[in-house]
Design a protein around this motif. Structure first.
Motif, mmCIF file in Angstrom:
data_model
loop_
_atom_site.group_PDB
_atom_site.id
_atom_site.type_symbol
_atom_site.label_atom_id
_atom_site.label_comp_id
_atom_site.label_asym_id
_atom_site.label_seq_id
_atom_site.Cartn_x
_atom_site.Cartn_y
_atom_site.Cartn_z
ATOM 1 N N VAL A 1 5.662 -9.269 -12.872
ATOM 2 C CA VAL A 1 5.030 -8.349 -11.899
ATOM 3 C C VAL A 1 5.982 -7.998 -10.576
ATOM 4 O O VAL A 1 6.703 -9.009 -10.160
ATOM 5 C CB VAL A 1 3.641 -8.951 -11.487
ATOM 6 C CG1 VAL A 1 3.024 -8.049 -10.205
ATOM 7 C CG2 VAL A 1 2.660 -9.134 -12.546
ATOM 8 N N ASP A 2 6.412 -6.912 -10.429
ATOM 9 C CA ASP A 2 7.374 -6.181 -9.454
ATOM 10 C C ASP A 2 6.611 -6.109 -8.022
ATOM 11 O O ASP A 2 6.875 -6.350 -7.092
ATOM 12 C CB ASP A 2 8.087 -5.217 -9.844
ATOM 13 C CG ASP A 2 8.854 -5.372 -11.049
ATOM 14 O OD1 ASP A 2 9.465 -6.490 -10.931
ATOM 15 O OD2 ASP A 2 9.140 -4.336 -11.770
ATOM 16 N N GLU A 3 5.159 -5.417 -8.299
ATOM 17 C CA GLU A 3 4.540 -5.100 -7.283
ATOM 18 C C GLU A 3 3.248 -4.914 -7.512
ATOM 19 O O GLU A 3 2.638 -4.661 -8.836
ATOM 20 C CB GLU A 3 4.922 -3.733 -6.860
ATOM 21 C CG GLU A 3 4.261 -2.994 -5.742
ATOM 22 C CD GLU A 3 4.770 -1.522 -5.404
ATOM 23 O OE1 GLU A 3 4.120 -0.879 -4.466
ATOM 24 O OE2 GLU A 3 5.480 -1.102 -6.225
ATOM 25 N N VAL A 4 2.293 -5.242 -6.771
ATOM 26 C CA VAL A 4 0.731 -5.208 -6.754
ATOM 27 C C VAL A 4 0.232 -4.089 -5.837
ATOM 28 O O VAL A 4 0.317 -4.649 -4.215
ATOM 29 C CB VAL A 4 -0.093 -6.397 -6.783
ATOM 30 C CG1 VAL A 4 -1.472 -6.056 -6.968
ATOM 31 C CG2 VAL A 4 0.366 -7.392 -7.943
ATOM 32 N N ARG A 5 -0.067 -3.077 -5.978
ATOM 33 C CA ARG A 5 -0.319 -1.951 -4.955
ATOM 34 C C ARG A 5 -1.764 -1.615 -4.906
ATOM 35 O O ARG A 5 -2.503 -1.501 -5.939
ATOM 36 C CB ARG A 5 0.505 -0.663 -5.304
ATOM 37 C CG ARG A 5 0.145 0.318 -4.297
ATOM 38 C CD ARG A 5 0.962 1.658 -4.891
ATOM 39 N NE ARG A 5 2.345 1.384 -5.068
ATOM 40 C CZ ARG A 5 3.258 2.151 -5.858
ATOM 41 N NH1 ARG A 5 2.652 3.373 -6.539
ATOM 42 N NH2 ARG A 5 4.298 1.868 -6.071
ATOM 43 N N GLN A 6 -2.388 -1.575 -3.715
ATOM 44 C CA GLN A 6 -3.491 -1.066 -3.348
ATOM 45 C C GLN A 6 -3.453 0.307 -2.999
ATOM 46 O O GLN A 6 -2.662 0.526 -1.789
ATOM 47 C CB GLN A 6 -4.230 -1.946 -2.205
ATOM 48 C CG GLN A 6 -5.564 -1.327 -1.844
ATOM 49 C CD GLN A 6 -6.153 -2.263 -0.524
ATOM 50 O OE1 GLN A 6 -5.761 -3.341 -0.242
ATOM 51 N NE2 GLN A 6 -7.100 -1.585 -0.012
ATOM 52 N N ARG B 1 0.784 -1.242 0.145
ATOM 53 C CA ARG B 1 -0.102 0.113 0.036
ATOM 54 C C ARG B 1 1.005 1.271 -0.124
ATOM 55 O O ARG B 1 1.878 0.921 0.460
ATOM 56 C CB ARG B 1 -0.898 -0.037 1.270
ATOM 57 C CG ARG B 1 -1.915 -1.015 1.191
ATOM 58 C CD ARG B 1 -3.119 -0.513 1.869
ATOM 59 N NE ARG B 1 -4.070 0.050 1.157
ATOM 60 C CZ ARG B 1 -5.182 0.562 1.706
ATOM 61 N NH1 ARG B 1 -5.668 0.116 2.863
ATOM 62 N NH2 ARG B 1 -5.929 1.093 0.723
ATOM 63 N N LYS B 2 0.382 2.208 -0.805
ATOM 64 C CA LYS B 2 1.384 3.379 -0.797
ATOM 65 C C LYS B 2 0.428 4.615 -1.063
ATOM 66 O O LYS B 2 -0.764 4.450 -1.719
ATOM 67 C CB LYS B 2 2.337 3.464 -1.944
ATOM 68 C CG LYS B 2 3.334 4.479 -1.821
ATOM 69 C CD LYS B 2 4.313 4.348 -2.925
ATOM 70 C CE LYS B 2 5.361 5.682 -3.132
ATOM 71 N NZ LYS B 2 6.278 5.635 -4.098
ATOM 72 N N ALA B 3 0.692 5.607 -0.521
ATOM 73 C CA ALA B 3 -0.040 6.950 -0.426
ATOM 74 C C ALA B 3 0.371 7.666 -1.673
ATOM 75 O O ALA B 3 1.321 7.702 -2.088
ATOM 76 C CB ALA B 3 0.020 7.744 0.689
#
Length: 164
Positions: A101-106, A22-24
């Motif tokens: 896929v490096d990252e799956v961000r919510q 998760r990232k803002a």
């Protein structure tokens, strides 16, 4: 050989990959005096969006929104309010290099209202293929991802901050 990062947005998709982070992020909803909305054509996903990007260490959400708008569109803006906070698990973004896929961000996105105070409208080729002012009635003619379109629709309603 360098491989360019690309992204795939998933919206309310039961087959979407599970988030790994998760990232803002901050986005800015900017309208001109005629009510046109500032849009950019993303270089990494071939969709239209409002200026958006991650909040970096050492900066506020408002500073991130102002920075992203300048980097992506060439325009300097001043934050004037809040469209809303968008944190639904219905939206995930897969970041890929090649087929991996490096990252799956919510994402947790804070969408700010802003007005132009300077600069010159021009795309940064690393960020955007095109930037333009678009009449709200013309939005259906642009390929806009559903998560971004949802933010835009909330912004156009101008009903106060959305918290969801």
């Amino acid at each position: 050989m360098s491989r360019r990062t690309r992204r795939i947005d998933y919206w309310r998709d039961p087959d979407a990959p599970k988030p790994t982070s998760r990232k803002a992020s901050a986005s800015v909803f900017v309208r001109d005096d005629e009510g046109h909305l500032l849009l950019l054509h993303r270089a990494d996903s071939d969709v239209w969006t409002i200026p958006t990007g991650g909040v970096k260490k050492g900066e506020t959400v408002a500073q991130a929104g102002v920075r992203e708008c300048r980097e992506e569109t060439g325009l300097d803006v001043e934050v004037t309010g809040l469209v809303g906070i968008f944190s639904t698990p219905d939206h995930v973004i897969a970041y890929m290099h090649g087929d991996e896929v490096d990252e799956v961000r919510q994402p947790i996105n804070i969408c700010l209202r802003a007005r132009v105070i300077g600069g010159r409208l021009h795309p940064n080729p690393d960020e955007a293929r095109d930037v333009r002012w678009v009449a709200p009635a013309s939005l259906d003619g642009y390929r806009i991802g559903p998560a971004i379109r949802y933010r835009i629709d909330i912004g156009l309603e101008d009903a106060g901050p959305y918290l969801g």
